[in-house]
Design an enzyme around this catalytic site. Structure first.
Site: not given
Ligand code: ADP
Ligand code: MG
Length: 148
Positions: A9, A49, A127, A130, A141
């Protein structure tokens, strides 16, 4: 052999962590089959997303996604290993919240953010990476991001 989709990212690029993160995948025995630098457009990040936008019930979540990704550079990867590549890559990247991610995981090792702080500040948690969460989303994807 199976494939999964990984995106480094914008925060990973901003912090110059691309090579170190790719090294983590290689050292864990994964093969990088394809790698591409990509400037993100709105249609692609919204398609990517759409499930998260529907699931995460936070105000302005969609707007935060658009401002974090549109016109930003990301590095997209196709990562190959055996039948469990999707779950093995998810384990290597670690939990969504870097604060809770295993110290040995990519998000745990390189993460600099905390989900509860991000939520209180009304923004996405940083983080770095992805990874697809199922064989089906990996297929979708890979097709979405590597189409052009
Ligand atoms: P992952 O990336 O671990 O699969 P998700 O698919 O739940 O997690 O969410 C996609 C991305 O959206 C996350 O990596 C994070 O950057 C962001 N995100 C998700 N939920 C939240 C939240 N509650 N608050 C802030 N950012 C969030
Ligand atoms: Mg996810």
């Amino acid at each position: 052999m199976k494939s999964t989709f990984v995106m480094l990212k914008p925060d990973a690029l901003a912090r110059n962590l691309v090579d170190l993160i790719i090294l983590e995948f290689q050292q864990a025995g994964f093969t990088i089959a394809r790698r591409q630098l990509k400037n993100v457009d709105e249609a692609t990040i919204l398609a990517h997303y759409d499930e998260v936008i529907a699931r995460v019930q936070l105000p302005f979540f969609k707007e935060r996604i658009l401002e974090s990704f549109v016109n930003q550079d990301v590095v997209i990867l196709e990562i190959v290993k055996g039948d469990d590549v999707v779950s093995e890559v998810r384990t290597l990247i670690g939990k969504t919240d870097p604060k809770l991610a295993e110290p040995s995981s990519i998000r745990g090792k390189f993460g600099d953010d905390d989900m509860s702080v991000a939520i209180s500040e009304g923004r996405l948690v940083r983080n770095l990476v992805h990874a697809s969460d199922s064989d089906e989303s990996a297929k979708q994807e890979l097709a979405l991001w590597f189409k052009s």
